[in-house]
Design a protein around this motif. Sequence first.
Motif, PDB file in Angstrom:
ATOM      1  N   GLU A 112     -22.185   6.796  -3.232  1.00 23.40           N
ATOM      2  CA  GLU A 112     -22.299   5.346  -3.371  1.00 23.40           C
ATOM      3  C   GLU A 112     -23.226   4.747  -2.329  1.00 23.40           C
ATOM      4  OE1 GLU A 112     -17.939   6.016  -4.744  1.00 23.40           O
ATOM      5  OE2 GLU A 112     -19.322   6.926  -3.335  1.00 23.40           O
TER       6      GLU A 112
ATOM      7  N   MET B 218     -24.599  -0.826  -1.733  1.00 25.79           N
ATOM      8  CA  MET B 218     -24.635  -0.355  -0.352  1.00 25.79           C
ATOM      9  C   MET B 218     -25.990  -0.588   0.312  1.00 25.79           C
ATOM     10  SD  MET B 218     -21.751   0.887   0.643  1.00 25.79           S
ATOM     11  CE  MET B 218     -20.852  -0.356  -0.246  1.00 25.79           C
TER      12      MET B 218
ATOM     13  N   LEU C 216      -8.764   3.325   4.852  1.00 28.12           N
ATOM     14  CA  LEU C 216      -7.625   2.507   4.438  1.00 28.12           C
ATOM     15  C   LEU C 216      -6.374   3.364   4.311  1.00 28.12           C
ATOM     16  CD1 LEU C 216      -9.229   0.164   1.742  1.00 28.12           C
ATOM     17  CD2 LEU C 216      -8.303  -0.534   3.942  1.00 28.12           C
TER      18      LEU C 216
ATOM     19  N   ARG D  23     -15.267  -0.754   8.492  1.00 28.64           N
ATOM     20  CA  ARG D  23     -14.865  -0.273   7.164  1.00 28.64           C
ATOM     21  C   ARG D  23     -13.473  -0.782   6.808  1.00 28.64           C
ATOM     22  NH1 ARG D  23     -17.057   6.010   7.015  1.00 28.64           N
ATOM     23  NH2 ARG D  23     -19.193   5.520   7.557  1.00 28.64           N
ATOM     24  N   LEU D  24     -12.579  -0.803   7.778  1.00 24.99           N
ATOM     25  CA  LEU D  24     -11.246  -1.329   7.508  1.00 24.99           C
ATOM     26  C   LEU D  24     -11.324  -2.812   7.148  1.00 24.99           C
ATOM     27  CD1 LEU D  24      -9.101   0.387  10.291  1.00 24.99           C
ATOM     28  CD2 LEU D  24      -8.754   0.581   7.831  1.00 24.99           C
TER      29      LEU D  24
ATOM     30  N   TRP E  70      -8.704  -9.350  14.635  1.00 26.34           N
ATOM     31  CA  TRP E  70      -7.958  -8.097  14.518  1.00 26.34           C
ATOM     32  C   TRP E  70      -6.836  -8.053  15.538  1.00 26.34           C
ATOM     33  CZ3 TRP E  70      -8.717  -4.359  10.951  1.00 26.34           C
ATOM     34  CH2 TRP E  70      -8.069  -3.140  11.159  1.00 26.34           C
TER      35      TRP E  70
ATOM     36  N   GLU F  18     -22.096   9.039   3.594  1.00 25.03           N
ATOM     37  CA  GLU F  18     -21.094  10.069   3.381  1.00 25.03           C
ATOM     38  C   GLU F  18     -20.825  10.322   1.918  1.00 25.03           C
ATOM     39  OE1 GLU F  18     -18.013  10.474   6.892  1.00 25.03           O
ATOM     40  OE2 GLU F  18     -17.899   8.528   5.970  1.00 25.03           O
ATOM     41  N   ASP F  19     -21.300   9.473   1.074  1.00 24.02           N
ATOM     42  CA  ASP F  19     -21.001   9.681  -0.333  1.00 24.02           C
ATOM     43  C   ASP F  19     -22.093   9.111  -1.198  1.00 24.02           C
ATOM     44  OD1 ASP F  19     -18.577   7.282   0.426  1.00 24.02           O
ATOM     45  OD2 ASP F  19     -20.434   6.842  -0.612  1.00 24.02           O
TER      46      ASP F  19
ATOM     47  N   PRO G 152     -15.867   2.313  -2.283  1.00 18.98           N
ATOM     48  CA  PRO G 152     -16.528   3.558  -1.877  1.00 18.98           C
ATOM     49  C   PRO G 152     -15.575   4.443  -1.079  1.00 18.98           C
ATOM     50  CG  PRO G 152     -17.945   1.687  -1.427  1.00 18.98           C
ATOM     51  CD  PRO G 152     -16.617   1.129  -1.833  1.00 18.98           C
ATOM     52  N   ALA G 153     -15.824   5.755  -1.126  1.00 14.64           N
ATOM     53  CA  ALA G 153     -14.916   6.714  -0.480  1.00 14.64           C
ATOM     54  C   ALA G 153     -14.727   6.411   1.002  1.00 14.64           C
ATOM     55  CB  ALA G 153     -15.440   8.143  -0.663  1.00 14.64           C
ATOM     56  N   LYS G 154     -15.792   5.954   1.661  1.00 14.90           N
ATOM     57  CA  LYS G 154     -15.664   5.750   3.103  1.00 14.90           C
ATOM     58  C   LYS G 154     -14.671   4.643   3.426  1.00 14.90           C
ATOM     59  CE  LYS G 154     -19.991   3.124   3.357  1.00 14.90           C
ATOM     60  NZ  LYS G 154     -21.370   3.241   3.857  1.00 14.90           N
ATOM     61  N   TYR G 155     -14.454   3.704   2.514  1.00 16.85           N
ATOM     62  CA  TYR G 155     -13.423   2.690   2.726  1.00 16.85           C
ATOM     63  C   TYR G 155     -12.052   3.246   2.351  1.00 16.85           C
ATOM     64  CZ  TYR G 155     -17.282  -0.714   2.821  1.00 16.85           C
ATOM     65  OH  TYR G 155     -18.431  -1.399   3.114  1.00 16.85           O
ATOM     66  N   ARG G 156     -11.979   3.968   1.256  1.00 12.81           N
ATOM     67  CA  ARG G 156     -10.689   4.474   0.768  1.00 12.81           C
ATOM     68  C   ARG G 156     -10.020   5.357   1.818  1.00 12.81           C
ATOM     69  NH1 ARG G 156     -13.768   5.912  -4.048  1.00 12.81           N
ATOM     70  NH2 ARG G 156     -13.490   8.144  -3.556  1.00 12.81           N
TER      71      ARG G 156
ATOM     72  N   TYR H 249       0.845  -1.200   0.000  1.00 12.46           N
ATOM     73  CA  TYR H 249       0.000   0.000   0.000  1.00 12.46           C
ATOM     74  C   TYR H 249       0.873   1.239   0.000  1.00 12.46           C
ATOM     75  CZ  TYR H 249      -4.286   2.606   0.896  1.00 12.46           C
ATOM     76  OH  TYR H 249      -5.369   3.436   0.779  1.00 12.46           O
TER      77      TYR H 249
END
Lengths: 494, 159
Positions: free
Chosen positions: A257, A263, B114, B141-142, A289, A254-255, B107-111, A7
């Motif tokens: 999508e 979703m 991350l 989300r992570l 985790w 929030e967006d 989706p932005a909320k994941y990006r 990443y």
Amino acid sequence: MNERQIYKETFSRLHASPDTLTEVMNMAKHENITHINTAKRRHPARKLIAIVAVAAVLVTGAVAAGTAIYKMRSEPIGEYGLSIMVDFENTAPSVEVGQTPILDITPGWLPEGMALNAGETMKYSYEETPFLGGFSMRTAVLNTGSETFRETVTNMESRESLTIAGHEAEYITLLTLESDSVAFNQRLYISYPEYNQVLCIYIGEDVDKDTAVKFAEDLVLTESGEYLDEEIVKYHGERYQEAEKTARTAEMPEDEEADSPDMQRQMTATAAEMANLHQIGESFEREVWQEDVAAMVPVSMKVTKVAVGDDGSIFSSDGWAESDLASRLDENGRAPMNTIQFVKAGDGISVLTEIVAEKEEATKLVAVTFQVTNNTEETLEHVHYLANYLTLEETAEGYAIWEPVPDANVEYDYVSMSRVWGDCGMRYYSVVDDYGNGGNYIPSLAPGETAEVEVGFLVSESELDKLYLNLDGTGIGSEFDEGSMAIGYVDIRQ
Amino acid sequence: MFTDEHFTYLADKYMDTVFRLAFSYLKSQADADDITQNVLLKLYRTNTDFQSEAHLKNWLIRVTINECKQAFRSPWRRTEDIQNYANTLALPAEEHHELFQTVMSLPAKYRVVLYLYYYEDHTSDEIARMLDLPAATVRTRLARGRERLKKVLTEAYTL
């Protein structure tokens, strides 16, 4: 190479445009922003300003701030809505947004038997009903520099203009649904132009108006010496209302999508999707985790026991008595009756939210014991766990999320239960680590070691034969989740 | 307020952080550049008394997120071809390219979470505080974002 490294290698290639800094400096110079070469630091002194000292100054109901006069007022919206606002008269007020102080707000007087809720700073409840009713306070910025305070109240029953310790205030009563809980059915909005803020006090139905007014009049507001961040202040008002809207819809839209099919909540699942369904006593693999190592690590889990009963004797130790679960039992320490309400939602402006059907049902305590085994060759620290249940019914195609239905044929939007938590989460858990938010971690697991955890739920009786346990750690209980199904739910139906 | 010299140092140090976060949110190089300039100008103008560089960085992240949310709702928001942009990055290997495409398809909320977790090394609790979200939401989300990445990174993934 691990995923974090890939990443970082990938995103390290992204750079801002090379002329960014030049552009910024050009814009700054164009605005004639000058910076002196000696850093300026504020040294704010703590100031104690008692509200009673202000009262002598104010007689007209308007408060001066510099050359501007602020005025609090309200306007009805529809039949049940109210817009509360603070406007200014005469000159537009100049405001140093970065000088809005963060306030310490403490009561000078509390009703007998009321105390600060544990872990809270501005929430007070009667000791016999902790975290319910009483008073809950928050502040909002009065003037952000581009707009002044404005808030919409829904489900209004009545309103009244008051003066609280010399400050303009609006007292509002709200229409609330009947329930066993203690609702906030009143609000006080008090304008403090000297702090550039409005104080909002939510008042429980266990407090009468005179008590609420006395509480508000005796509040002590102190500047903490810190200031609200200038950039945060500009978003203060709309951020709060956005947050309220988000909480009401129980989603995080929030967006764009958020509305896409991807979703939408998944309310049914095919038999194939549910192929990994486990039984009590069956071991299954999943990853947990591990914050410290920034990775998911493999463990195996197994539900070993499920017990159902009317009181805490079903638990193997007394720890449950100190948990949230215990606070939901009746005065005899037994699982209480549950009131199930079928609610037709209104906008609170033109149409009220109303209960269209209601029924009573017994609840049961459910104790679930499961094991977590470390299958790696390393000791695992702070192993996160989270258990929640889903209520499912079998269908011709597979499974569907189940909810209670009313006895009569009525139209409704959602179901509300007075005693059963809507998030279906564990309200007692036996293994606690002094780590993270909530402490639901196994402190340490050596290679090959197994830890046993007992968790507790309060469920409605009609849910018992529809219970499925989710141990994937996400806490998702109101819909099917692809990841949860891949690991597999556990059939704990009784 | 900073001296020009100090501001230049900070801007140079953090402008890519702001850009990458804005890009993660908006998926547009042009919009991300605009956001970066806006945020740095706010930093230049601010009177905030930062207690530490960590405080300053957190401030930058929060202001960037706020700016992105405003921009996201703008009718003038630009959409760009991610593939074209990816080709300009000179990514060293195919797996980097696949990761980039996969992340950008989320989706932005994941990006955003991350990026803050994997690139900026913030914990899920810290991210929750930055974004004003419950920690459980951030972890969800992570976890979900990571699950989708795992399918791409299967060959390269190690513990």
